[in-house]
Design a protein around this motif. Sequence first.
Motif, PDB file in Angstrom:
ATOM      1  N   ILE A   7       0.861  -1.185   0.000  1.00 32.79           N
ATOM      2  CA  ILE A   7       0.000   0.000   0.000  1.00 32.79           C
ATOM      3  C   ILE A   7       0.892   1.228   0.000  1.00 32.79           C
ATOM      4  O   ILE A   7       1.890   1.290   0.722  1.00 32.79           O
ATOM      5  N   HIS A   8       0.533   2.203  -0.813  1.00 33.60           N
ATOM      6  CA  HIS A   8       1.245   3.478  -0.870  1.00 33.60           C
ATOM      7  C   HIS A   8       0.197   4.573  -0.769  1.00 33.60           C
ATOM      8  O   HIS A   8      -0.781   4.559  -1.504  1.00 33.60           O
ATOM      9  N   GLY A   9       0.387   5.496   0.153  1.00 32.22           N
ATOM     10  CA  GLY A   9      -0.602   6.562   0.267  1.00 32.22           C
ATOM     11  C   GLY A   9      -0.143   7.700   1.157  1.00 32.22           C
ATOM     12  O   GLY A   9       0.912   7.633   1.797  1.00 32.22           O
ATOM     13  N   ARG A  10      -0.981   8.722   1.171  1.00 28.31           N
ATOM     14  CA  ARG A  10      -0.752   9.924   1.984  1.00 28.31           C
ATOM     15  C   ARG A  10      -1.324   9.730   3.381  1.00 28.31           C
ATOM     16  O   ARG A  10      -2.353   9.094   3.551  1.00 28.31           O
ATOM     17  N   VAL A  11      -0.704  10.367   4.335  1.00 33.74           N
ATOM     18  CA  VAL A  11      -1.107  10.268   5.733  1.00 33.74           C
ATOM     19  C   VAL A  11      -2.150  11.320   6.106  1.00 33.74           C
ATOM     20  O   VAL A  11      -2.054  12.480   5.723  1.00 33.74           O
ATOM     21  N   VAL A  53     -10.147  13.095   0.647  1.00 32.66           N
ATOM     22  CA  VAL A  53      -9.420  11.828   0.651  1.00 32.66           C
ATOM     23  C   VAL A  53      -9.212  11.337  -0.772  1.00 32.66           C
ATOM     24  O   VAL A  53     -10.056  11.537  -1.641  1.00 32.66           O
ATOM     25  N   GLN A  54      -8.055  10.729  -0.993  1.00 27.27           N
ATOM     26  CA  GLN A  54      -7.742  10.124  -2.281  1.00 27.27           C
ATOM     27  C   GLN A  54      -7.604   8.619  -2.093  1.00 27.27           C
ATOM     28  O   GLN A  54      -7.210   8.159  -1.018  1.00 27.27           O
ATOM     29  N   ALA A  55      -7.924   7.881  -3.121  1.00 24.45           N
ATOM     30  CA  ALA A  55      -7.844   6.420  -3.046  1.00 24.45           C
ATOM     31  C   ALA A  55      -6.466   5.987  -2.560  1.00 24.45           C
ATOM     32  O   ALA A  55      -5.449   6.451  -3.079  1.00 24.45           O
ATOM     33  N   GLY A  56      -6.449   5.148  -1.553  1.00 24.19           N
ATOM     34  CA  GLY A  56      -5.200   4.642  -1.008  1.00 24.19           C
ATOM     35  C   GLY A  56      -4.647   5.425   0.162  1.00 24.19           C
ATOM     36  O   GLY A  56      -3.644   5.014   0.762  1.00 24.19           O
ATOM     37  N   GLY A  82     -12.256   5.543   0.233  1.00 29.34           N
ATOM     38  CA  GLY A  82     -10.965   5.361  -0.433  1.00 29.34           C
ATOM     39  C   GLY A  82      -9.802   5.085   0.494  1.00 29.34           C
ATOM     40  O   GLY A  82      -8.671   4.893   0.029  1.00 29.34           O
ATOM     41  N   VAL A  83     -10.029   5.077   1.801  1.00 28.24           N
ATOM     42  CA  VAL A  83      -8.940   4.801   2.742  1.00 28.24           C
ATOM     43  C   VAL A  83      -8.391   3.406   2.465  1.00 28.24           C
ATOM     44  O   VAL A  83      -9.140   2.439   2.370  1.00 28.24           O
ATOM     45  N   GLY A  84      -7.072   3.318   2.316  1.00 30.43           N
ATOM     46  CA  GLY A  84      -6.441   2.044   1.994  1.00 30.43           C
ATOM     47  C   GLY A  84      -5.956   1.279   3.203  1.00 30.43           C
ATOM     48  O   GLY A  84      -5.740   0.071   3.134  1.00 30.43           O
ATOM     49  N   LEU A  85      -5.808   1.980   4.342  1.00 26.92           N
ATOM     50  CA  LEU A  85      -5.235   1.362   5.532  1.00 26.92           C
ATOM     51  C   LEU A  85      -5.419   2.301   6.712  1.00 26.92           C
ATOM     52  O   LEU A  85      -5.362   3.521   6.555  1.00 26.92           O
ATOM     53  N   VAL A  86      -5.614   1.710   7.889  1.00 25.13           N
ATOM     54  CA  VAL A  86      -5.591   2.476   9.131  1.00 25.13           C
ATOM     55  C   VAL A  86      -4.469   1.896   9.983  1.00 25.13           C
ATOM     56  O   VAL A  86      -4.404   0.683  10.210  1.00 25.13           O
TER      57      VAL A  86
END
Length: 168
Positions: A7-11, A53-56, A82-86
């Motif tokens: 997973i790659h994403g913004r915090v 929010v953006q996907a991921g 679109g949250v990819g992870l918590v």
Amino acid sequence: MSWNSKIHGRVWNLGGNVDTDQIFPGYAMAAPADKFKDYALAGSEIPDFAGKVQAGDIIVAGENFGCGSSREQAPVALKEAGVGLVIAKSFARIFRRNAINIGLPVLVCDMEQKVENGQELEIDLTAAEIMICASGEKVRAARLADNVLQTLEAGGLIAKVRKQLKIS
């Protein structure tokens, strides 16, 4: 959606004790299921989260994420938005189980003080490794049990059971 353990994403750094009323407010319970995403974090300090929010994207939180009521709509709203992870220092047990059951990955790790909003992370769920992209620093999270990884890989508990029973 195919399984990807990376997973790659913004915090989005939310702090501690984020309860289900912040994640999915009680007034949204009457909304149709296809609109849950519009209410993600509407009761929090970022009520316009669903529009930003953006996907991921990745939520990072402190202790007790998902405390409060046991409404399963809270993790559904986050996933659908679109949250990819918590990632949290700790989770309310029912929230964690609900998230896994619907296929929303959750990792236990104390990251709240290590990252800021907008920073990017790369996560390997299988290895339980988090990399802060800007610095290259790697942080170990608590490893997910094999049955949890299998549930996430299947897309949630219902999909896992259907696969096991070979039901379409």
